[in-house]
Every structure is written in C-alpha cells, then in structure tokens.
Design a protein around this motif. Structure first.
Motif, PDB file in Angstrom:
ATOM      1  N   TRP A  11       0.844  -1.185   0.000  1.00 11.44           N
ATOM      2  CA  TRP A  11       0.000   0.000   0.000  1.00 11.44           C
ATOM      3  C   TRP A  11       0.884   1.240   0.000  1.00 11.44           C
ATOM      4  CZ3 TRP A  11      -4.531  -0.728   3.975  1.00 11.44           C
ATOM      5  CH2 TRP A  11      -5.222  -1.908   3.669  1.00 11.44           C
ATOM      6  N   THR A  12       0.385   2.323  -0.565  1.00 12.86           N
ATOM      7  CA  THR A  12       1.109   3.591  -0.537  1.00 12.86           C
ATOM      8  C   THR A  12       0.872   4.259   0.813  1.00 12.86           C
ATOM      9  OG1 THR A  12      -0.734   4.882  -1.418  1.00 12.86           O
ATOM     10  CG2 THR A  12       0.785   3.882  -3.034  1.00 12.86           C
ATOM     11  N   LYS A  14      -0.327   7.216   1.280  1.00 12.00           N
ATOM     12  CA  LYS A  14      -1.628   7.893   1.220  1.00 12.00           C
ATOM     13  C   LYS A  14      -2.771   6.901   1.451  1.00 12.00           C
ATOM     14  CE  LYS A  14      -4.294  10.946  -1.774  1.00 12.00           C
ATOM     15  NZ  LYS A  14      -4.325  11.626  -3.072  1.00 12.00           N
ATOM     16  N   GLN A  15      -2.721   5.735   0.829  1.00  8.72           N
ATOM     17  CA  GLN A  15      -3.755   4.725   1.020  1.00  8.72           C
ATOM     18  C   GLN A  15      -3.803   4.278   2.475  1.00  8.72           C
ATOM     19  OE1 GLN A  15      -2.225   1.931  -1.781  1.00  8.72           O
ATOM     20  NE2 GLN A  15      -3.679   2.506  -3.398  1.00  8.72           N
ATOM     21  N   THR A  16      -2.638   4.052   3.052  1.00 11.41           N
ATOM     22  CA  THR A  16      -2.558   3.613   4.445  1.00 11.41           C
ATOM     23  C   THR A  16      -3.092   4.673   5.374  1.00 11.41           C
ATOM     24  OG1 THR A  16      -0.568   2.387   3.861  1.00 11.41           O
ATOM     25  CG2 THR A  16      -1.011   2.682   6.192  1.00 11.41           C
ATOM     26  N   LYS A  18      -5.291   7.027   4.815  1.00 13.75           N
ATOM     27  CA  LYS A  18      -6.753   7.102   4.709  1.00 13.75           C
ATOM     28  C   LYS A  18      -7.418   5.956   5.466  1.00 13.75           C
ATOM     29  CE  LYS A  18      -7.466   9.349   0.258  1.00 13.75           C
ATOM     30  NZ  LYS A  18      -7.994   9.115  -1.112  1.00 13.75           N
ATOM     31  N   LYS A  19      -6.890   4.766   5.335  1.00 10.77           N
ATOM     32  CA  LYS A  19      -7.494   3.583   5.953  1.00 10.77           C
ATOM     33  C   LYS A  19      -7.323   3.581   7.478  1.00 10.77           C
ATOM     34  CE  LYS A  19      -8.405   1.477   1.996  1.00 10.77           C
ATOM     35  NZ  LYS A  19      -9.701   1.094   1.522  1.00 10.77           N
ATOM     36  N   CYS A  29      -8.476  -3.879   1.228  1.00 15.11           N
ATOM     37  CA  CYS A  29      -7.299  -3.677   0.377  1.00 15.11           C
ATOM     38  C   CYS A  29      -7.723  -2.946  -0.890  1.00 15.11           C
ATOM     39  CB  CYS A  29      -6.666  -5.019   0.022  1.00 15.11           C
ATOM     40  SG  CYS A  29      -5.290  -4.878  -1.143  1.00 15.11           S
ATOM     41  N   PRO A  30      -7.033  -1.869  -1.263  1.00 19.02           N
ATOM     42  CA  PRO A  30      -7.401  -1.129  -2.471  1.00 19.02           C
ATOM     43  C   PRO A  30      -7.086  -1.892  -3.764  1.00 19.02           C
ATOM     44  CG  PRO A  30      -5.474  -0.141  -1.434  1.00 19.02           C
ATOM     45  CD  PRO A  30      -5.941  -1.229  -0.530  1.00 19.02           C
ATOM     46  N   TYR A  31      -6.349  -2.979  -3.665  1.00 12.76           N
ATOM     47  CA  TYR A  31      -5.969  -3.740  -4.853  1.00 12.76           C
ATOM     48  C   TYR A  31      -6.859  -4.971  -5.075  1.00 12.76           C
ATOM     49  CZ  TYR A  31      -1.866  -0.801  -4.514  1.00 12.76           C
ATOM     50  OH  TYR A  31      -1.033   0.280  -4.420  1.00 12.76           O
TER      51      TYR A  31
END
Length: 99
Positions: A11-12, A14-16, A18-19, A29-31
């Motif tokens: 995860w990036t 930014k993704q982490t 936000k979560k 998981c965004p993927y």
C-alpha cells in the motif's frame, strides 16, 4: 509500508493514511478488495506511540518554555508522528488477539 497478506501488493503512504482513520477493525485492500486487519504487533507499536503526545504536554510544567516554542514543538511532533505512523502498520488476513 504495509503489504496486503492476500495479494502481496504494498500500500502507498496515502492509502494507508486514509485507511487508518476508520472505526471498523478491518480495512479493505485497495488492490484486491479483501479485508485486512492490523496485526497484533502493529497495534502494540501504535499504542506505544500514543504515550508521546501526553508526555509532551508535561514539558511546560518541567521547563520554563515560551508558549510559542511549545506550539512549534507540538506541531513538529504531530507532523513527524503522522508521517511515521503509516509505516509502522503490518497487516494480517485475520483479526489477531489483542495481547
């Protein structure tokens, strides 16, 4: 940065970030859209970091510090804290016991 245990994607920041601010114990998981959970070890790391902000508030009681300097210290610490916190997260496919 955390890596999804189901698909292996990292995860990036930014993704982490936000979560991290959800009230649910799971994160999607965004993927691969599978549920991921904080590992017990990462919950321990984050709880240890939770002691730092209250301790910083004790500094003016111990030392004679200008309030403006104290505000700058708190802002700087908050920026470092928010920058480091997503990097301490490890993920798990299942919810692990708390301790």
């Amino acid at each position: 940065m955390p890596t999804c245990q189901a698909c292996g994607e990292q995860w990036t920041w930014k993704q982490t970030f936000k979560k991290m601010f959800t009230l649910d114990t799971s994160m999607i998981c965004p993927y691969c859209d599978r549920k991921q959970y904080f590992s017990a070890q990462s919950r321990r790391k984050m709880s240890m970091l939770g002691f730092i902000p209250p301790l910083l508030l004790l500094i003016p009681l111990l030392f004679d510090i200008n309030p403006l300097v104290m505000i700058m210290i708190l802002i700087g610490t908050a920026m470092i804290y928010l920058g480091i916190l997503p990097r301490l997260i490890d993920l798990s496919n299942h919810e692990e016991p708390h301790w």
